[in-house]
Write an enzyme that holds these catalytic residues in place. Structure first.
Site, PDB file in Angstrom:
ATOM      1  N   ARG A 163      17.566 -27.721  31.359  1.00  0.00           N
ATOM      2  CA  ARG A 163      17.363 -27.035  30.076  1.00  0.00           C
ATOM      3  C   ARG A 163      16.638 -25.704  30.290  1.00  0.00           C
ATOM      4  NH1 ARG A 163      17.313 -28.046  24.545  1.00  0.00           N
ATOM      5  NH2 ARG A 163      15.398 -27.561  23.404  1.00  0.00           N
ATOM      6  N   HIS A 197      15.578 -25.093  18.954  1.00  0.00           N
ATOM      7  CA  HIS A 197      14.154 -24.910  18.698  1.00  0.00           C
ATOM      8  C   HIS A 197      13.934 -24.565  17.225  1.00  0.00           C
ATOM      9  CE1 HIS A 197      12.988 -23.864  23.129  1.00  0.00           C
ATOM     10  NE2 HIS A 197      12.970 -25.166  22.889  1.00  0.00           N
ATOM     11  N   LYS A 225      16.182 -32.898  17.355  1.00  0.00           N
ATOM     12  CA  LYS A 225      14.916 -33.373  16.802  1.00  0.00           C
ATOM     13  C   LYS A 225      14.922 -33.236  15.294  1.00  0.00           C
ATOM     14  CE  LYS A 225      11.803 -32.590  20.714  1.00  0.00           C
ATOM     15  NZ  LYS A 225      10.579 -31.896  21.170  1.00  0.00           N
ATOM     16  N   ARG A 248      18.785 -31.614  25.406  1.00  0.00           N
ATOM     17  CA  ARG A 248      17.698 -32.538  25.706  1.00  0.00           C
ATOM     18  C   ARG A 248      18.333 -33.845  26.181  1.00  0.00           C
ATOM     19  NH1 ARG A 248      16.416 -30.375  20.482  1.00  0.00           N
ATOM     20  NH2 ARG A 248      14.545 -29.051  20.508  1.00  0.00           N
ATOM     21  N   TYR A 303      10.319 -18.646  27.603  1.00  0.00           N
ATOM     22  CA  TYR A 303      11.335 -18.338  28.614  1.00  0.00           C
ATOM     23  C   TYR A 303      11.429 -16.847  28.897  1.00  0.00           C
ATOM     24  CZ  TYR A 303      12.755 -23.150  27.957  1.00  0.00           C
ATOM     25  OH  TYR A 303      12.762 -24.519  27.884  1.00  0.00           O
ATOM     26  N   HIS A 329      15.117 -31.776  32.016  1.00  0.00           N
ATOM     27  CA  HIS A 329      14.429 -30.627  31.422  1.00  0.00           C
ATOM     28  C   HIS A 329      14.516 -29.393  32.306  1.00  0.00           C
ATOM     29  CE1 HIS A 329      12.614 -30.414  27.548  1.00  0.00           C
ATOM     30  NE2 HIS A 329      11.649 -29.618  27.960  1.00  0.00           N
TER      31      HIS A 329
END
Length: 311
Positions: free
Chosen positions: A258, A281, A189, A165, A290, A255
């Protein structure tokens, strides 16, 4: 070029109590939720619009009910003709704000929990084609100073090689790299730590840049032209500039790198749970989108290659 950080200013006409709530919520999102710069900006901007509406309609922020919220979204729709996706995001912003107020015992119940919109169809992520990826990675801007050219090359190589990210990239420190430059420790995150791996071409680009950069100055790996830490906006500016000088039609964003990283791994047969770990994730469902992109590619290959698939 140093770009200013994203920030939502509190208007002078906000009452003191409203401004204090705004500041407390901003601290909560930044420190406890650890939201990225752009997510923080979006949530606070949404809240500012809501506060403006409440002032206009003389609604007490702490006494909002379902009808008030629906009136707010009706007002947004009539004034700005916002689509369902934008409305859903603004609803999520409000839900988080009132969840915060409930936690702080400012209200007795969260009024937003009773409000919902029809689910929007999730857009498939957009990625670069293999040719586009190679063109972006191979491009060299002869007009740039050598250290900046090597920095930009390292940025695109590392983005594609790791699927980071953008906020993870700008916060990555020299001490997070292992000695061989083959892996990088990342704080993702919710302050979740993970390791990503750096491919050979990205290693070469990174080593070339670090030899020019040296080890003095800020701890962060990537620096701006003045020797300070790069911001997420700075990264986006660099990529946008690259797109312009290349004359490329498709936008170049962190992104998209990514998305391309994940899609290319799955197309090559990588296990989805391994890709989930590499992307950081929390939920497998975030990674499964994806698979749709990967399946679409497989369908295209099948239709083009199988004799009986063509009509």
């Amino acid at each position: 070029m140093t770009l200013p950080a994203l920030e939502v200013q509190i208007p002078d006409h906000f009452p003191q109590a409203m401004a204090d709530l705004f500041r407390s919520y901003r601290t909560y999102l930044k420190i406890e939720k650890n939201y990225s710069e752009h997510t923080l900006f979006a949530y606070l901007r949404d809240l500012k619009f809501f506060f403006e509406f409440c002032l206009k309609e003389e609604i007490d922020i702490l006494s909002v009910d379902v009808l008030d919220v629906r009136a707010y979204f009706a007002d947004l729709k009539s004034a700005k003709k916002q689509d369902k996706r934008t409305q859903s995001r603004k609803l999520s912003s409000l839900r988080t704000f009132y969840k915060f107020l409930f936690r702080e015992e400012k209200i007795g119940a969260n009024p937003i929990l009773q409000v919902s919109f029809p689910k929007t169809k999730k857009k498939l992520p957009k990625n670069f084609t293999p040719i586009e990826t190679e063109d972006i990675l191979d491009y060299e801007d002869g007009e740039k100073a050598e250290v900046l050219g090597k920095r930009d090359k390292a940025i695109v190589e590392v983005l594609y090689s790791t699927g980071l990210r953008v906020f993870e990239l700008v916060n990555a420190k020299l001490s997070d790299l292992n000695h061989e430059l083959t892996s990088l420790k990342v704080m993702g995150k919710r302050r979740k730590e993970r390791f990503v791996f750096i491919g050979e071409e990205a290693q070469t680009a990174l080593r070339d840049y670090l030899e020019e950069r040296g080890t003095s100055g800020p701890e962060e790996i990537f620096l701006n032209q003045r020797g300070g830490k790069l911001t997420t906006r700075g990264i986006r500016y660099i990529l946008s500039e690259r797109r312009t000088v290349m004359g490329m039609e498709k936008a170049i964003t962190p992104h998209k790198f990514r998305h391309t990283f994940a899609t290319d791994l799955l197309n090559a047969g990588a296990d989805i749970r391994a890709v989930q770990e590499l992307l950081g994730h929390a939920s497998l469902s975030s990674t499964q989108v994806y698979l749709s992109v990967s399946r679409d590619r497989l369908k295209e290959v099948y239709r083009n290659a199988h004799p009986h698939a063509k009509k």
